[in-house]
Design a protein around this motif. Structure first.
Motif, mmCIF file in Angstrom:
data_model
loop_
_atom_site.group_PDB
_atom_site.id
_atom_site.type_symbol
_atom_site.label_atom_id
_atom_site.label_comp_id
_atom_site.label_asym_id
_atom_site.label_seq_id
_atom_site.Cartn_x
_atom_site.Cartn_y
_atom_site.Cartn_z
ATOM 1 N N LEU A 36 -1.588 -12.039 11.572
ATOM 2 C CA LEU A 36 -1.007 -11.583 10.232
ATOM 3 C C LEU A 36 0.388 -12.543 10.002
ATOM 4 N N ALA A 37 0.959 -12.829 11.219
ATOM 5 C CA ALA A 37 2.159 -13.597 11.146
ATOM 6 C C ALA A 37 1.750 -14.954 10.577
ATOM 7 N N MET A 38 0.559 -15.687 11.027
ATOM 8 C CA MET A 38 0.108 -16.846 10.536
ATOM 9 C C MET A 38 -0.198 -16.881 9.245
ATOM 10 N N HIS A 39 -0.923 -15.750 8.784
ATOM 11 C CA HIS A 39 -1.182 -15.810 7.398
ATOM 12 C C HIS A 39 -0.149 -15.324 6.556
ATOM 13 N N ALA A 40 0.898 -14.518 6.781
ATOM 14 C CA ALA A 40 1.939 -14.462 6.059
ATOM 15 C C ALA A 40 2.942 -15.580 5.923
ATOM 16 N N SER A 41 2.842 -16.434 6.969
ATOM 17 C CA SER A 41 3.620 -17.750 6.857
ATOM 18 C C SER A 41 2.951 -18.835 5.999
ATOM 19 N N ILE A 42 1.683 -19.132 6.201
ATOM 20 C CA ILE A 42 0.908 -20.062 5.494
ATOM 21 C C ILE A 42 0.724 -19.559 3.893
ATOM 22 N N GLN A 43 0.447 -18.276 3.815
ATOM 23 C CA GLN A 43 -0.024 -17.752 2.369
ATOM 24 C C GLN A 43 0.839 -16.601 1.985
ATOM 25 N N PRO A 44 2.205 -16.803 1.761
ATOM 26 C CA PRO A 44 2.906 -15.743 1.623
ATOM 27 C C PRO A 44 2.540 -14.997 0.267
ATOM 28 N N ASP A 45 2.110 -15.715 -0.553
ATOM 29 C CA ASP A 45 1.782 -14.820 -1.736
ATOM 30 C C ASP A 45 0.467 -13.960 -1.775
ATOM 31 N N HIS A 46 -0.420 -14.443 -1.086
ATOM 32 C CA HIS A 46 -1.286 -13.693 -0.523
ATOM 33 C C HIS A 46 -1.204 -12.341 0.303
ATOM 34 N N THR A 47 -0.698 -12.955 1.473
ATOM 35 C CA THR A 47 -0.387 -12.000 2.492
ATOM 36 C C THR A 47 1.012 -11.365 2.457
ATOM 37 N N THR A 48 1.267 -10.591 1.600
ATOM 38 C CA THR A 48 2.747 -10.119 1.002
ATOM 39 C C THR A 48 3.159 -9.184 2.208
ATOM 40 N N PRO A 49 4.543 -8.947 2.234
ATOM 41 C CA PRO A 49 4.806 -7.913 2.959
ATOM 42 C C PRO A 49 4.374 -6.667 2.833
ATOM 43 N N ALA A 50 3.998 -6.257 1.637
ATOM 44 C CA ALA A 50 3.284 -4.688 1.268
ATOM 45 C C ALA A 50 1.807 -5.046 1.950
ATOM 46 N N ARG A 51 1.166 -6.074 1.618
ATOM 47 C CA ARG A 51 -0.189 -6.239 2.034
ATOM 48 C C ARG A 51 -0.151 -6.292 3.687
ATOM 49 N N VAL A 52 0.728 -7.000 4.390
ATOM 50 C CA VAL A 52 0.834 -6.676 5.895
ATOM 51 C C VAL A 52 0.899 -5.396 6.334
ATOM 52 N N ARG A 53 1.847 -4.733 5.756
ATOM 53 C CA ARG A 53 2.217 -3.204 5.964
ATOM 54 C C ARG A 53 1.031 -2.233 6.058
ATOM 55 N N ALA A 54 0.130 -2.515 4.886
ATOM 56 C CA ALA A 54 -0.895 -1.918 4.587
ATOM 57 C C ALA A 54 -2.111 -2.010 5.499
ATOM 58 N N ILE A 55 -2.020 -3.240 6.069
ATOM 59 C CA ILE A 55 -3.318 -3.742 7.056
ATOM 60 C C ILE A 55 -2.787 -3.154 8.377
ATOM 61 N N LEU A 56 -1.705 -3.096 8.869
ATOM 62 C CA LEU A 56 -1.129 -2.540 10.031
ATOM 63 C C LEU A 56 -1.526 -0.927 10.091
ATOM 64 N N GLY A 57 -0.893 -0.375 8.857
ATOM 65 C CA GLY A 57 -1.219 1.023 8.536
ATOM 66 C C GLY A 57 -2.831 1.346 8.803
ATOM 67 N N ALA A 58 -3.431 0.662 8.012
ATOM 68 C CA ALA A 58 -5.038 0.998 8.265
ATOM 69 C C ALA A 58 -5.619 0.731 9.691
ATOM 70 N N HIS A 59 -4.916 -0.229 10.305
ATOM 71 C CA HIS A 59 -5.619 -0.466 11.616
ATOM 72 C C HIS A 59 -4.986 0.886 12.784
#
Length: 199
Positions: free
Chosen positions: A170-193
């Motif tokens: 997630l750190a790599m994705h958020a860094s490379i494609q921040p418009d896709h892997t947004t903070p909200a998306r990261v939090r949703a993925i972590l929450g789902a996990h």
């Protein structure tokens, strides 16, 4: 009365200048001369604190790690166990400008370390940082388990490794494609996990 100089603050000021050079021009451009110019210092003043480039880069690399550790140490364990775990995890993922800068620098250092031949140098910094992140993931999984927030039959060692891999990705994705892997998306993925581990 003689002026009191905060030498640690000056070292950090120089390290931050190195960060700016690395983010703008790449790690190969981070010489004592270019960092001194960025900081508005003479090369001699920088060499007083860091006699060589390796020492400067090592300090700057450690500073990234220390800043993350300081933020993690400052987290107050308030709320549900899941909320607490999420706050810890978010501190190691580039979800704002400050964390993005740190992650950019860390990636540059990591790439340089991987390019070095043999042991030592920057490579010696990589293992402890990864061990620290793995240890954080293990302690968070243990905390979830002890609170009854995950299944009893969970393989905690495996789940710690899986969480570590998820955070790194997630750190790599958020860094490379921040418009896709947004903070909200990261939090949703972590929450789902974390939800998937529930009893």
């Amino acid at each position: 009365m003689p002026k009191i100089v905060d030498h640690e603050a000056r070292r950090e000021e120089i390290a931050r200048a190195l960060w700016r050079v690395v983010r703008r021009d790449g790690i190969r451009a981070a010489s004592v001369r270019t960092v001194a110019a960025e900081a508005g210092w003479s090369a001699g003043a920088v060499r007083y604190y860091f006699p060589d480039q390796d020492g400067l880069i090592s300090f700057a690399m450690d500073l990234v790690s220390r800043r993350v550790q300081d933020r993690i140490s400052a987290i107050r364990p308030e709320g549900t166990i899941t909320e607490i775990v999420l706050r810890y995890l978010e501190e190691v993922i580039p979800l704002d400008e400050e964390r993005q800068a740190e992650f950019d620098i860390w990636l540059s250092f990591m790439a340089q370390a991987q390019a070095e031949s043999g042991a030592g140098g920057l490579r010696e910094h990589l293992g402890p940082v990864q061990d620290g992140l793995r240890g954080l993931c293990r302690s968070l999984v243990t905390g979830l388990s002890e609170s009854g927030a995950v299944r009893d039959d969970l393989d905690k060692d495996l789940e710690a490794e899986r969480l570590h891999a998820l955070v790194d990705g997630l750190a790599m994705h958020a860094s490379i494609q921040p418009d896709h892997t947004t903070p909200a998306r990261v939090r949703a993925i972590l929450g789902a996990h974390l939800e998937s581990l529930r009893a």
